[in-house]
Design a protein around this motif. Structure first.
Motif, PDB file in Angstrom:
ATOM      1  N   SER A 118      52.471   6.448 -36.955  1.00 55.37           N
ATOM      2  CA  SER A 118      53.197   7.621 -36.440  1.00 55.37           C
ATOM      3  C   SER A 118      53.020   8.821 -37.345  1.00 55.37           C
ATOM      4  N   ALA A 119      53.333   9.980 -36.768  1.00 60.49           N
ATOM      5  CA  ALA A 119      53.114  11.244 -37.493  1.00 60.49           C
ATOM      6  C   ALA A 119      53.944  11.323 -38.769  1.00 60.49           C
ATOM      7  N   SER A 136      54.271  14.433 -41.600  1.00 56.76           N
ATOM      8  CA  SER A 136      53.837  15.732 -42.088  1.00 56.76           C
ATOM      9  C   SER A 136      53.289  15.546 -43.503  1.00 56.76           C
ATOM     10  N   GLY A 168      50.183  14.254 -38.996  1.00 57.50           N
ATOM     11  CA  GLY A 168      51.433  14.979 -39.188  1.00 57.50           C
ATOM     12  C   GLY A 168      51.390  16.229 -38.325  1.00 57.50           C
ATOM     13  N   ASN A 169      52.544  16.818 -38.115  1.00 64.08           N
ATOM     14  CA  ASN A 169      52.564  17.949 -37.174  1.00 64.08           C
ATOM     15  C   ASN A 169      51.723  19.123 -37.659  1.00 64.08           C
ATOM     16  N   HIS A 181      54.712  17.359 -29.843  1.00 62.81           N
ATOM     17  CA  HIS A 181      55.944  16.947 -30.544  1.00 62.81           C
ATOM     18  C   HIS A 181      57.147  17.549 -29.818  1.00 62.81           C
ATOM     19  N   MET A 204      66.226   9.221 -36.698  1.00 62.90           N
ATOM     20  CA  MET A 204      64.834   8.737 -36.679  1.00 62.90           C
ATOM     21  C   MET A 204      64.478   7.943 -37.939  1.00 62.90           C
ATOM     22  N   THR A 205      65.218   8.196 -39.029  1.00 60.40           N
ATOM     23  CA  THR A 205      64.922   7.436 -40.248  1.00 60.40           C
ATOM     24  C   THR A 205      65.983   6.358 -40.489  1.00 60.40           C
ATOM     25  N   TYR A 223      65.199   0.961 -34.232  1.00 56.39           N
ATOM     26  CA  TYR A 223      66.422   1.732 -33.960  1.00 56.39           C
ATOM     27  C   TYR A 223      66.638   2.032 -32.475  1.00 56.39           C
ATOM     28  N   GLY A 278      60.341   3.601 -35.318  1.00 56.28           N
ATOM     29  CA  GLY A 278      61.568   3.707 -36.098  1.00 56.28           C
ATOM     30  C   GLY A 278      62.131   2.350 -36.435  1.00 56.28           C
ATOM     31  N   GLY A 279      61.946   1.936 -37.691  1.00 64.38           N
ATOM     32  CA  GLY A 279      62.600   0.736 -38.188  1.00 64.38           C
ATOM     33  C   GLY A 279      61.774  -0.534 -38.184  1.00 64.38           C
ATOM     34  N   ARG A 339      59.545  -3.411 -39.215  1.00 59.41           N
ATOM     35  CA  ARG A 339      59.039  -3.809 -40.524  1.00 59.41           C
ATOM     36  C   ARG A 339      58.384  -5.185 -40.518  1.00 59.41           C
ATOM     37  N   GLY A 346      55.112   1.823 -33.294  1.00 58.71           N
ATOM     38  CA  GLY A 346      54.876   2.962 -34.183  1.00 58.71           C
ATOM     39  C   GLY A 346      55.388   2.654 -35.581  1.00 58.71           C
ATOM     40  N   ALA A 387      55.659   4.456 -39.540  1.00 56.20           N
ATOM     41  CA  ALA A 387      55.411   5.622 -40.394  1.00 56.20           C
ATOM     42  C   ALA A 387      55.573   5.246 -41.868  1.00 56.20           C
ATOM     43  N   PRO A 442      56.170   2.665 -43.846  1.00 48.83           N
ATOM     44  CA  PRO A 442      55.403   1.606 -44.541  1.00 48.83           C
ATOM     45  C   PRO A 442      53.959   2.029 -44.824  1.00 48.83           C
TER      46      PRO A 442
HETATM   47  C1  LIG Z   1      57.486  12.067 -44.899  1.00 45.39           C
HETATM   48  C2  LIG Z   1      57.720  11.993 -43.414  1.00 45.39           C
HETATM   49  C3  LIG Z   1      57.206  12.983 -42.591  1.00 45.39           C
HETATM   50  C4  LIG Z   1      57.386  12.919 -41.206  1.00 45.39           C
HETATM   51  N1  LIG Z   1      56.787  13.868 -40.422  1.00 45.39           N
HETATM   52  C5  LIG Z   1      56.839  13.735 -39.078  1.00 45.39           C
HETATM   53  C6  LIG Z   1      56.089  14.616 -38.258  1.00 45.39           C
HETATM   54  O1  LIG Z   1      55.355  15.502 -38.708  1.00 45.39           O
HETATM   55  N2  LIG Z   1      56.184  14.432 -36.909  1.00 45.39           N
HETATM   56  C7  LIG Z   1      56.948  13.428 -36.353  1.00 45.39           C
HETATM   57  O2  LIG Z   1      56.982  13.290 -35.134  1.00 45.39           O
HETATM   58  N3  LIG Z   1      57.648  12.592 -37.109  1.00 45.39           N
HETATM   59  C8  LIG Z   1      57.596  12.697 -38.459  1.00 45.39           C
HETATM   60  N4  LIG Z   1      58.252  11.781 -39.232  1.00 45.39           N
HETATM   61  C9  LIG Z   1      59.017  10.682 -38.582  1.00 45.39           C
HETATM   62  C10 LIG Z   1      58.150   9.432 -38.374  1.00 45.39           C
HETATM   63  O3  LIG Z   1      57.061   9.667 -37.508  1.00 45.39           O
HETATM   64  C11 LIG Z   1      58.967   8.272 -37.773  1.00 45.39           C
HETATM   65  O4  LIG Z   1      59.463   8.684 -36.513  1.00 45.39           O
HETATM   66  C12 LIG Z   1      60.134   7.827 -38.665  1.00 45.39           C
HETATM   67  O5  LIG Z   1      59.761   7.815 -40.028  1.00 45.39           O
HETATM   68  C13 LIG Z   1      60.622   6.414 -38.274  1.00 45.39           C
HETATM   69  O6  LIG Z   1      59.577   5.468 -38.338  1.00 45.39           O
HETATM   70  P1  LIG Z   1      59.463   4.410 -39.577  1.00 45.39           P
HETATM   71  O7  LIG Z   1      60.773   3.661 -39.628  1.00 45.39           O
HETATM   72  O8  LIG Z   1      58.311   3.526 -39.223  1.00 45.39           O
HETATM   73  O9  LIG Z   1      59.259   5.218 -40.801  1.00 45.39           O
HETATM   74  C14 LIG Z   1      58.120  11.847 -40.628  1.00 45.39           C
HETATM   75  C15 LIG Z   1      58.670  10.857 -41.465  1.00 45.39           C
HETATM   76  C16 LIG Z   1      58.464  10.919 -42.827  1.00 45.39           C
HETATM   77  C17 LIG Z   1      59.041   9.806 -43.700  1.00 45.39           C
END
Ligand SMILES: Cc1cc2nc3c(=O)[nH]c(=O)nc-3n(C[C@H](O)[C@H](O)[C@H](O)COP(=O)(O)O)c2cc1C
Length: 410
Positions: A26-27, A29, A61-62, A172, A268-269, A283, A303-304, A306, A324, A326, A328
């Motif tokens: 996933s994206a 930035s 990333g965006n 996005h 989202m986190t 999530y 999201g989430g 692992r 998706g 991100a 990890p």
């Molecule tokens: C450092 C960082 C930058 C992120 N930048 C973007 C972004 O540019 N565009 C986007 O849609 N989500 C962005 N996210 C959110 C992730 O794509 C993802 O939705 C979120 O981290 C949950 O997934 P995960 O649990 O696998 O990390 C970013 C997350 C992190 C940690």
């Protein structure tokens, strides 16, 4: 025996695009753009590592559609063909190993970190929650002409991404940025054709999609990342999200990525997420399950996730088509390969916490800690999974000044 569903290929509805497996990076930035907001060696290095890391699809990333509207200081911008060679090199690095590389394209609207812009634009001049106002500049409502110009910009960026060799784009529309602001009744209080009913609030996203489709043709994949909900009072709800996703499917969007939350509610986190949901790992799993009962729209759920067993279960239950990932992949660029080989179990990706509640409740620390890992990969250094969150915070304050963390005095 855990049947490895994540390693099965996935064909998009256009029948011309097949992802070699179900893992989507996933994206994130990068915050690594060179002068002039162009990608350079650090970004090429990072994407080469991800392409070799095994994901079927890597989403960048965006990338911003307008250099006057940056979300963060070192965003990449693609708004004209002048420096397309740098983007070609990026595409070459990221499409190695049969990897699909899609450019995520974005306009931040009013979600612009203070100091990056003096003024921000939005569907309506609605302020953020008072607790967050110190982080963002004041915003004003876009004019009709400006709205049309932004739609054209999305189409231009997508066309240039295609010309540079990216194999798709992702719009996005999640996380509280401009499109997400248009979708939200809380942030979009317009009384013209761009506001009011959910059909009107969706018009901005629909026109962006249609403008891009006209530029890139039928065979080029277009994805959309969208919130299951904003988790805000009077915000974009699950019912509205389902309506928008069904419409997107009907008009031909190739892949929908589900996330949720905004800077105001950073679900989202994993912030604000109920313990019972966290137990199920992803999530927004429940939302995806409900959606899949109503439609066969191709989904990435992010999201989430692992564990390989959690991912395979979600795929086998039919809750999603792809997984998706991100964070990890910011620490282990080969995380997908480790999953396929059953070697990811030994890794634990814990929440990033300093122990100070006020800081830990916000997504900012997570973002900076992981950005610092991306920065290391970009410089050709190994990541630091044990890096102290407190030190990460101190480094960020020193680097960016204290402005963002200080209370606004006016
Ligand atoms: C450092 C960082 C930058 C992120 N930048 C973007 C972004 O540019 N565009 C986007 O849609 N989500 C962005 N996210 C959110 C992730 O794509 C993802 O939705 C979120 O981290 C949950 O997934 P995960 O649990 O696998 O990390 C970013 C997350 C992190 C940690």
């Amino acid at each position: 025996m855990d049947e490895c569903t994540i390693s099965q290929p996935f064909q998009l509805k256009n029948k011309r695009t097949t992802l070699k497996n179900r893992i989507v990076k996933s994206a994130m930035s990068e915050g690594l753009a060179a002068k002039n907001h162009l990608p350079d060696i650090s970004i090429f290095r990072l994407y080469e590592a991800w392409a070799k890391g095994g994901a079927g699809l890597v989403i960048t990333g965006n990338v911003m559609v307008d250099r006057r509207a940056l979300g963060e200081p070192r965003n990449v911008v693609l708004e004209d063909g002048e420096h397309l060679d740098s983007f070609k090199r990026w595409a070459e690095a990221g499409t190695q190993n049969d990897t699909h590389l899609w450019m995520q394209i974005n306009h931040p609207g009013k979600q612009v970190i203070k100091g990056v812009a003096k003024e921000a634009v939005a569907p309506s001049a609605v302020n953020f929650d008072p607790k967050l106002q110190r982080f963002f500049p004041k915003s004003r409502a876009l004019t009709q002409n400006e709205i049309k110009e932004i739609i054209d910009r999305f189409a231009t960026t997508a066309k240039l991404a295609q010309r540079a060799g990216f194999t798709g784009v992702q719009i996005h529309a999640a996380h509280g940025y401009l499109i997400s602001q248009f979708l939200s009744p809380r942030h979009n209080q317009r009384d013209d054709e761009w506001g009011g009913s959910i059909a009107n609030r969706f018009k901005f996203l629909r026109e962006i999609y249609q403008a891009i489709r006209t530029e890139v043709g039928e065979d080029f994949p277009i994805g959309v990342k969208i919130n299951s909900s904003d988790f805000m009072k009077a915000g974009f709800s699950e019912e509205e999200s389902q309506f928008v996703i069904q419409e997107l499917d009907r008009i031909g969007v190739d892949l929908i990525e589900i996330s949720g939350g905004t800077y105001e509610k950073p679900n989202m986190t994993g912030k604000n997420v109920k313990p019972s949901t966290l137990e199920r790992e992803a999530y927004f799993l429940e939302y995806a399950e409900q959606l899949k009962q109503k439609t066969d729209v191709p989904l990435v759920l992010t999201g989430g996730f692992r564990t390989r067993s959690g991912m395979n279960r979600a795929l086998r239950d039919g809750a999603t088509d792809c997984i998706g990932l991100a964070r990890p992949t910011a620490v282990y660029t080969d995380y997908p390969n480790r999953l396929f080989q059953g070697r990811a179990g030994a890794i634990s990706i814990s929440p990033i916490k300093t122990g100070v509640g006020l800081i830990d409740d916000k997504a900012l620390l997570e973002l900076t800690w992981y950005s610092q890992q991306l920065d290391r990969i970009g410089r050709g250094k190994p990541t630091k999974p044990e890096f102290s969150p407190l030190l990460s915070l101190i480094l960020t304050v020193v680097k960016n000044g204290r402005d963002v963390f200080q209370k606004r005095r006016e």
